[in-house]
Design an enzyme around this catalytic site. Structure first.
Site, PDB file in Angstrom:
ATOM      1  N   SER A 135       0.851  -1.193   0.000  1.00  0.00           N
ATOM      2  CA  SER A 135       0.000   0.000   0.000  1.00  0.00           C
ATOM      3  C   SER A 135       0.881   1.236   0.000  1.00  0.00           C
ATOM      4  CB  SER A 135      -0.902  -0.015   1.241  1.00  0.00           C
ATOM      5  OG  SER A 135      -1.753   1.110   1.256  1.00  0.00           O
ATOM      6  N   LYS A 161      -1.076  -0.843  -4.439  1.00  0.00           N
ATOM      7  CA  LYS A 161      -2.312  -0.147  -4.059  1.00  0.00           C
ATOM      8  C   LYS A 161      -1.983   1.312  -3.788  1.00  0.00           C
ATOM      9  CE  LYS A 161      -4.431  -0.477   0.091  1.00  0.00           C
ATOM     10  NZ  LYS A 161      -5.264  -1.067   1.167  1.00  0.00           N
ATOM     11  N   LYS A 163      -3.274   4.918  -2.351  1.00  0.00           N
ATOM     12  CA  LYS A 163      -4.271   5.675  -1.612  1.00  0.00           C
ATOM     13  C   LYS A 163      -4.680   6.879  -2.458  1.00  0.00           C
ATOM     14  CE  LYS A 163      -4.224   3.399   2.391  1.00  0.00           C
ATOM     15  NZ  LYS A 163      -5.422   2.823   3.044  1.00  0.00           N
ATOM     16  N   ASP A 188      -7.400   2.828  -3.173  1.00  0.00           N
ATOM     17  CA  ASP A 188      -8.134   2.798  -1.905  1.00  0.00           C
ATOM     18  C   ASP A 188      -8.523   4.217  -1.538  1.00  0.00           C
ATOM     19  OD1 ASP A 188      -9.169   2.356   0.597  1.00  0.00           O
ATOM     20  OD2 ASP A 188      -7.290   1.690   1.510  1.00  0.00           O
ATOM     21  N   GLU A 213     -11.311   0.569  -3.702  1.00  0.00           N
ATOM     22  CA  GLU A 213     -11.660   0.133  -2.354  1.00  0.00           C
ATOM     23  C   GLU A 213     -12.358   1.251  -1.566  1.00  0.00           C
ATOM     24  OE1 GLU A 213      -9.245  -1.562   1.590  1.00  0.00           O
ATOM     25  OE2 GLU A 213      -8.216  -1.277  -0.327  1.00  0.00           O
ATOM     26  N   ASP A 238     -14.347  -2.329   2.456  1.00  0.00           N
ATOM     27  CA  ASP A 238     -13.415  -2.491   3.566  1.00  0.00           C
ATOM     28  C   ASP A 238     -14.135  -2.098   4.846  1.00  0.00           C
ATOM     29  OD1 ASP A 238     -11.462  -2.188   5.522  1.00  0.00           O
ATOM     30  OD2 ASP A 238     -10.185  -0.869   4.369  1.00  0.00           O
ATOM     31  N   LYS A 262     -10.221  -7.592   7.088  1.00  0.00           N
ATOM     32  CA  LYS A 262      -9.274  -7.172   8.117  1.00  0.00           C
ATOM     33  C   LYS A 262      -9.746  -7.767   9.443  1.00  0.00           C
ATOM     34  CE  LYS A 262      -7.722  -2.813   6.069  1.00  0.00           C
ATOM     35  NZ  LYS A 262      -7.856  -1.334   6.112  1.00  0.00           N
ATOM     36  N   GLY A 290      -4.304  -4.706   5.624  1.00  0.00           N
ATOM     37  CA  GLY A 290      -3.333  -4.491   6.688  1.00  0.00           C
ATOM     38  C   GLY A 290      -3.617  -3.231   7.465  1.00  0.00           C
TER      39      GLY A 290
END
Length: 367
Positions: A135, A161, A163, A188, A213, A238, A262, A290
């Site tokens: 990430s 991934k 953000k 995400d 996400e 998520d 998660k 994570g």
């Protein structure tokens, strides 16, 4: 098995680099560890709550308080304690899933250690190693983003991934796709958008992303279902997924086609397995997210990610992604994968010198 004592330990680990998301910037991991002592064995769990109620309503001080005042005394009164019985014993207490997960994991670790069984086998793992993604937080510039992504790919990570948030979405995705070609790429949003942003988010469709996400607020399941009708990019949930029941509802409403599991968010690894089973029954792929875990949480996450329904690389990165020195023997990337622990329990335990060096407070709860 009977609970005879519980230690709450606060630790503070500096991150190797600041981690920026729409929630803010983290430079250290201030974590709560739970060690249970039973008549059979000891076990460890890690609470993934953040220092403040930003990712969820939970935060570290509140987790310590609810463990101290309610959860631990309740479990101490149980004569025949098992990991499966933890959720039943704590059922009367609403919420606080991250605190419940930490305590249940510690009990599960102790139980499995006493019986000589590894967590991966207990959960139903079918792989001895898991593919790893990484990430990448929001960067100050596109050039710094490309450098970071390039470094992670050079290290062997199989999926990137990014953000994203309003003002940092289309441009960074376009830059990474143009620069690195057909690398596995997903984004995400951490609830940063609204349904009214559908047309804007649809601009991500040409970049062939694995998924977007949690674009909307965690409670907006119907909004996600509406958004899914306007995007070609698959929607992954998520924050919205807090239990197997929530997962089933989101799937039936068409709010997602992928789910990020998660364990801390859903109350533990046993509930995570139930979510995995629900998703498998509906043909929905899952992957393991994570929360900046230390080696304790990372080991258990890797065991979970070895289940058959986890078909996408997760955020189970190597220890060095976040920490210069971990509190357990570090997990090292090998050809884009991490090995699944095979020793009893979660498969790792803290290294005393490393743990002592980052401990800021310990509290022994007398039962």
């Amino acid at each position: 098995m009977k609970l005879t004592g519980v230690e709450l330990r606060r630790i503070s680990l500096p991150l190797v680099s600041p981690f920026r998301t729409s929630f803010g910037t983290e430079t250290t991991r201030d974590a709560l560890l739970v060690r249970v002592v039973t008549t059979e064995a000891e076990g460890w769990g890690e609470c993934v709550a953040m220092a403040g109620p930003l990712y969820s309503s939970e935060y570290v001080d509140a987790a310590a308080d609810v463990l101290r005042r309610f959860f631990v005394p309740t479990l101490a009164a149980v004569d025949q304690l098992t990991a499966v019985g933890v959720a039943r014993a704590l059922e009367k207490f609403h919420g606080h899933r991250m605190a419940k997960a930490a305590l249940e994991t510690a009990v599960l670790d102790a139980e499995l250690r006493a019986e000589g069984r590894p967590l991966a086998r207990e959960l139903g793992a079918v792989h001895d190693r898991v593919p790893c993604g990484v990430s990448v937080g929001i960067m100050p510039s596109i050039d710094e983003l490309l450098e970071a992504v390039g470094n992670y790919l050079d290290e062997g990570y199989l999926r990137i991934k990014l953000k994203i948030q309003p003002g940092w979405d289309i441009e960074p995705v376009a830059a990474v796709r143009e620069h690195f070609g057909d690398v596995l790429l997903q984004v995400d949003a951490n609830t940063a958008y609204a349904v009214s942003d559908a047309r804007h988010l649809a601009r991500l469709d040409p970049y062939n992303l694995l998924l977007i996400e949690q674009p909307l607020d965690e409670e907006d399941i119907l909004g996600h279902a509406e958004l899914a009708r306007h995007l070609k990019t698959p929607i992954c949930l998520d924050e919205s997924i807090t239990s197997a029941r929530a997962a089933a509802a989101a799937i039936s409403l068409g709010a997602c086609s992928i789910i990020n599991v998660k364990p801390g968010r859903v109350g533990g690894y046993l509930e995570s397995r139930r979510i995995h089973d629900v998703c498998q029954a509906h043909g929905i792929p899952v992957w393991c997210g994570g929360m900046l875990e230390t080696g304790l949480g990372r080991a258990a996450n890797i065991a979970l990610a070895a289940l058959p329904g986890f078909t996408l690389p997760g955020d189970t990165s190597a220890s060095s992604r976040y920490y210069q020195t971990d509190i357990t023997t570090p997990f090292t990337l090998e050809a884009g994968h991490l090995p699944v622990p095979t020793t009893p329990g979660i498969g790792v335990e803290p290294l005393e010198p490393e743990l002592a060096a980052v401990t800021t407070h310990t509290e022994w709860l007398k039962l």
